[in-house]
Scaffold this active site. Structure first.
Site, short mmCIF file in Angstrom:
data_model
loop_
_atom_site.label_atom_id
_atom_site.label_comp_id
_atom_site.label_asym_id
_atom_site.label_seq_id
_atom_site.Cartn_x
_atom_site.Cartn_y
_atom_site.Cartn_z
N HIS A 1 29.51 27.33 -17.87
CA HIS A 1 30.16 28.62 -18.04
C HIS A 1 29.24 29.72 -17.52
O HIS A 1 28.07 29.49 -17.20
CB HIS A 1 30.51 28.85 -19.50
CG HIS A 1 31.57 27.92 -20.01
ND1 HIS A 1 32.09 28.02 -21.28
CD2 HIS A 1 32.21 26.87 -19.43
CE1 HIS A 1 33.00 27.08 -21.47
NE2 HIS A 1 33.08 26.37 -20.35
N GLU B 1 27.63 32.25 -18.81
CA GLU B 1 26.38 32.54 -19.49
C GLU B 1 25.29 31.54 -19.11
O GLU B 1 24.14 31.90 -18.88
CB GLU B 1 26.58 32.53 -21.01
CG GLU B 1 27.57 33.57 -21.51
CD GLU B 1 29.00 33.04 -21.60
OE1 GLU B 1 29.72 33.48 -22.51
OE2 GLU B 1 29.39 32.20 -20.74
N ALA C 1 67.63 36.60 2.93
CA ALA C 1 68.02 35.74 4.05
C ALA C 1 69.34 36.26 4.63
O ALA C 1 70.06 37.03 4.00
CB ALA C 1 68.20 34.29 3.59
N ARG D 1 47.20 26.93 2.08
CA ARG D 1 46.59 26.74 3.39
C ARG D 1 46.05 28.07 3.94
O ARG D 1 46.59 29.13 3.67
CB ARG D 1 47.62 26.16 4.37
CG ARG D 1 48.83 27.04 4.62
CD ARG D 1 49.93 26.29 5.36
NE ARG D 1 51.09 27.13 5.62
CZ ARG D 1 52.03 27.40 4.73
NH1 ARG D 1 51.94 26.91 3.51
NH2 ARG D 1 53.07 28.15 5.05
N GLY E 1 64.98 30.27 -5.13
CA GLY E 1 66.16 30.95 -4.65
C GLY E 1 66.83 31.77 -5.73
O GLY E 1 66.36 31.85 -6.88
N THR F 1 69.48 31.41 -7.52
CA THR F 1 70.01 30.77 -8.73
C THR F 1 68.93 30.58 -9.78
O THR F 1 69.09 30.98 -10.94
CB THR F 1 70.66 29.43 -8.38
OG1 THR F 1 71.74 29.63 -7.46
CG2 THR F 1 71.20 28.75 -9.64
#
Length: 400
Positions: free
Chosen positions: A51, A53, A168, A213, A330, A332
Site C-alpha cells: 500500500h 504508506e 446512430a 487499447r 444501446g 434499451t
C-alpha cells in the site's frame, strides 16, 4: 482554502493508481521530516502488493532517511486489518512516525475509524484534512466508497451522440459520430472501471471490443454482456484476450452456453427482470412517472425490460469486488438502467453535428408532463477535441 501542498502531492500520487489497484482504493502517501524535507513517497500498487504508506516508508529507507518524528500525509485512513498485506497503521507505528494527516476516513467496515484509533493508541497525533482534500480523495475512490457503503458499484453510463441527441442513423450506423480524441478519452474512463457492461444487442450490431487499447493500463476491465439467451457470437471481438468476459444469462440453452464457455467466457445465470408492476415502482423511485397507455403524443414505444434483473446484477458485481461499472450500451439497456434508478453518473460526449433522425441515447417511457422529468446536476463540462464532454449526476447521488 487550498489543500496542504504535501497532501496535494499525495493526491497526485493517488491518481497514479488508476487502473492499477482495483479492487483496492487509490491511495497516495508522502513522508515529510520535521524540517520539511520529503523523505519518501508512493502510491498503492496492484492488489496483493504494498500500500501507499509502505511504498513511501520503503523509499525513505532506501534513501537512508530516518523516519522517526516525521509526518505522513495519506489520502485515505491507513488500514488496520491484515488482508493480503499487513496493516499500514502498524507500519507507521513501527517507523516512528509522529503525526499522520489523513484526507478522508476509510469506509471499509474492517477499517472505518480503527486505523485512526490504532495510531492514536500508539501516541501518534492524527489530523483530518480539510473538506476539499476529503472531496478529492472521495471522488477518486467513488466506486470503492459505493461498494463499501451500498454493496454495489458506482454506475457510470457513457454515451456518444450528436448535438440533437442521436447515437446512430436510422439504420444503426454510428461509426463515427464523435472524434478520435473523444473515443480515446472514453477508453481512459474505461481504465477506471472494474467492469464494462453492454447488452447483446450492441454486441450483435457493433461487435465492440470494449477494451483499453492504446493506453498504458495494467488491468483490463471485465467485460460483462447482458445476454439472457446466450446469443453472443463465438467470434465476437470482445471474447478475444486480454481480460475476462462475463456473460449474464437467464436460463439460456446449454449448447449455447457450452460454446461460449469454450471461448473462455464465464456464464452466470441471474433471475429474470421484475414484472411490470415492479418496473413501474422502480420508474417512480427514479423520479419519473410511468407513461399512460395512450399518451397524447401517440403510443409509447417503451416496454419494461424482460431480460435480467438489473439490481441483482449490480449486487452480484459488488460481491465480485467491482468498484466502478462503466456502461456502454444501446437505448434499451440504457433506458432500463435509468428507469430502475441505477445510474449514478452520466458521461456524455456531444459532437457538433445534427443528424435529424436516428436512434436515441435511451428508451424511456413518455412523460405525462414536464414536471415529471428527472433533473441532473452538471458536475463538469470539458471540450475534448471538437466535442463537448458532460459529466452529470442525479442530485445527491454521491451522498452515501
Amino acid at each position: 482554502m487550498p489543500v496542504d501542498p504535501h497532501l496535494t502531492r499525495a493526491l497526485t500520487l493517488a491518481h497514479q493508481s488508476l487502473g492499477l489497484t482495483d479492487p483496492n482504493p487509490r491511495v497516495g502517501c508522502v513522508i515529510v521530516a520535521a524540517d520539511g524535507r520529503v523523505l519518501g513517497e508512493g502510491h498503492t500498487q496492484r492488489a496483493g502488493g504494498p500500500h501507499a504508506e509502505v511504498v513511501a516508508l520503503r523509499q525513505a529507507r532506501e534513501r537512508g532517511h530516518d523516519t522517526v518524528g516525521a509526518t505522513a500525509y495519506v489520502t485515505l485512513e491507513p488500514c488496520s486489518h491484515h488482508g493480503r498485506t499487513p496493516p499500514c497503521a502498524d507500519a507507521l507505528v513501527a517507523a516512528g512516525i509522529a503525526r499522520v494527516v489523513i484526507a478522508i476516513g476509510d469506509p471499509n467496515p474492517l477499517v472505518r475509524g480503527q486505523g485512526v484509533a490504532r495510531l492514536r493508541a500508539a501516541g501518534i497525533a492524527v489530523d483530518m484534512a480539510d473538506e476539499e482534500a476529503a472531496r478529492i480523495s472521495r471522488e477518486l475512490n467513488i466506486g470503492f466508497f459505493s461498494r463499501m457503503v451500498r454493496g454495489r458499484p458506482w454506475v457510470r453510463m457513457k454515451v456518444a451522440a450528436s448535438l440533437d441527441g442521436l447515437t446512430a442513423l436510422p439504420d444503426g450506423r454510428s461509426q463515427w459520430i464523435t472524434s478520435d480524441a473523444a473515443r480515446l478519452d472514453g477508453r481512459r474512463w474505461r481504465v477506471r472501471a472494474g467492469a464494462v457492461l453492454t447488452g447483446v444487442g450492441t454486441v450483435l450490431a457493433d461487435d465492440p471490443r470494449l477494451d483499453v487499447r492504446g493506453l498504458d493500463a495494467p488491468l483490463t476491465p471485465v467485460r460483462v454482456v447482458l445476454d439472457s439467451q446466450a446469443r453472443t457470437p463465438p467470434h465476437a471481438r470482445l471474447l478475444e484476450p486480454p481480460g475476462q468476459v462475463l456473460i449474464v444469462t437467464a436460463g439460456a440453452d446449454d449448447s449455447r452456453r457450452a460454446v461460449l464457455q469454450g471461448r473462455g467466457a464465464e456464464l452466470l445465470d441471474l433471475p429474470a427482470a421484475r414484472d411490470s408492476a415492479a418496473a413501474a415502482a422502480a420508474i417512480a423511485a427514479a423520479g419519473m412517472k410511468a407513461a399512460p397507455t395512450l399518451p397524447a403524443s401517440g403510443p409509447s414505444t417503451h416496454r419494461p425490460s424482460r431480460g435480467i434483473d438489473l439490481p441483482a446484477l449490480l449486487d452480484e458485481l459488488g460481491r465480485r469486488s467491482v468498484n466502478e461499472l462503466h456502461v456502454e450500451a444501446g437505448a434499451t439497456l440504457n433506458g432500463a438502467l435509468i428507469a430502475h434508478g441505477l445510474v449514478d453518473e452520466y458521461l456524455i460526449y456531444l459532437a457538433p453535428k445534427l443528424l435529424g433522425r436516428g436512434r436515441g441515447m435511451w428508451d424511456l417511457p413518455a412523460l405525462p408532463s414536464l414536471d415529471g422529468a428527472p433533473l441532473l446536476d452538471i458536475v463538469e463540462t470539458t471540450l475534448i477535441g471538437g466535442d463537448l464532454r458532460l459529466l452529470a449526476r442525479p442530485p445527491g447521488r454521491a451522498d452515501f
